[in-house]
Design a protein around this motif. Structure first.
Motif, PDB file in Angstrom:
ATOM      1  N   CYS A 101       0.819  -1.205   0.000  1.00  0.00           N
ATOM      2  CA  CYS A 101       0.000   0.000   0.000  1.00  0.00           C
ATOM      3  C   CYS A 101       0.860   1.264   0.000  1.00  0.00           C
ATOM      4  O   CYS A 101       1.831   1.370   0.755  1.00  0.00           O
ATOM      5  N   PHE A 112      -4.471   2.958   6.026  1.00  0.00           N
ATOM      6  CA  PHE A 112      -4.571   1.550   5.641  1.00  0.00           C
ATOM      7  C   PHE A 112      -4.771   0.616   6.824  1.00  0.00           C
ATOM      8  O   PHE A 112      -4.866  -0.597   6.641  1.00  0.00           O
ATOM      9  N   VAL A 147       2.999  -1.608   4.065  1.00  0.00           N
ATOM     10  CA  VAL A 147       2.809  -0.185   3.788  1.00  0.00           C
ATOM     11  C   VAL A 147       4.165   0.452   3.542  1.00  0.00           C
ATOM     12  O   VAL A 147       5.084   0.312   4.350  1.00  0.00           O
ATOM     13  N   LEU A 200      -1.570  -1.264  -4.062  1.00  0.00           N
ATOM     14  CA  LEU A 200      -2.735  -0.450  -3.747  1.00  0.00           C
ATOM     15  C   LEU A 200      -2.245   0.966  -3.505  1.00  0.00           C
ATOM     16  O   LEU A 200      -1.547   1.231  -2.520  1.00  0.00           O
TER      17      LEU A 200
END
Length: 244
Positions: A17, A28, A41, A73
């Motif tokens: 992410c 997130f 992340v 993402l």
């Protein structure tokens, strides 16, 4: 630095992410539970430079290769970096990216509501007042108070020059001519209907360029992961389920 949460089935892709510019990766939180997979992340604005989107995409592609397979993402600027990473990954000998999910972004910044004004404000008025204004502009539905405080304060730990570099780079980048190179890569676009910077038409143009389904439009603003976390998580989980 990569932060990690959740656990994935061996061989299943993790979510990698990428938050938007000046946006705390806290957006997130909760995705691991919502999707049942490992969530990584990448706080790319905290990384040392350079901070041009293409170079950041190369670094994210290297991260994907290290932790892959992954689904990228990206939120806002993070989605542009994710697309650059997917393009770079496609050219590698051992692609690690299994799909890409773009949230409230676009292939270019034509028609973006206020990018030049934001760049000017970052250059002239860097500080808590600007940070709060950007955080408030980025939502239509207010997030929980504790999350709002984190979003307000996050830019304090960032380098203003890095923020300016990535915003200028994104403004001058048009990925539309290259997105055909991602043919066959599963993609999904999720977008807040009330986003004041990016209209739903930006989302539709991006989805067409990626040969993706019609965008998932949520009744929120620019930051669906914190405005409508259950709905956003469900959309991400459904996308991952289709991949499996």
């Amino acid at each position: 630095m990569i932060t990690r949460s959740g656990a994935r089935t061996p061989g299943a892709p993790a979510l990698l992410c990428l938050p938007g510019t000046m946006c705390d990766p806290v957006i997130f939180d909760g995705l691991a539970e919502a999707t049942g997979t490992d969530v990584l992340v990448a706080p790319w604005l905290e990384w040392p430079g350079p901070h041009e989107v293409a170079r950041l995409g190369e670094r994210v592609a290297e991260t994907a290769a290290e932790h892959g397979p992954v689904v990228l993402l990206g939120h806002s600027t993070g989605a542009v970096i994710a697309l650059c990473a997917a393009l770079h990954d496609r050219a590698s000998h051992a692609p690690a990216v299994r799909g890409v999910l773009c949230c409230d972004s676009g292939a270019n910044m034509r028609g973006h509501g206020d990018v030049d004004a934001i760049i000017d404000r970052v250059a002239r008025n860097w500080g808590p007042e600007l940070w709060r204004a950007v955080a408030r502009r980025s939502v239509h539905l207010p997030p929980p108070a504790a999350v709002a405080e984190l979003l307000d304060a996050y830019p304090a730990g960032l380098d203003r020059e890095a923020v300016l570099a990535v915003l200028r780079s994104q403004r001058d980048t048009d990925l539309l001519p290259r997105l055909g190179e991602l043919a066959g890569l599963p993609a999904l676009v999720v977008h807040g209907r009330f986003d004041t910077a990016r209209t739903p038409e930006h989302a539709r143009e991006l989805a067409r360029a990626l040969d993706a389904p019609e965008p998932v439009l949520l009744e929120c603003g620019h930051t669906p992961p914190v405005e409508l976390p259950a709905e956003f998580g469900a959309a991400v989980a459904a996308f991952l389920q289709r991949l499996s």
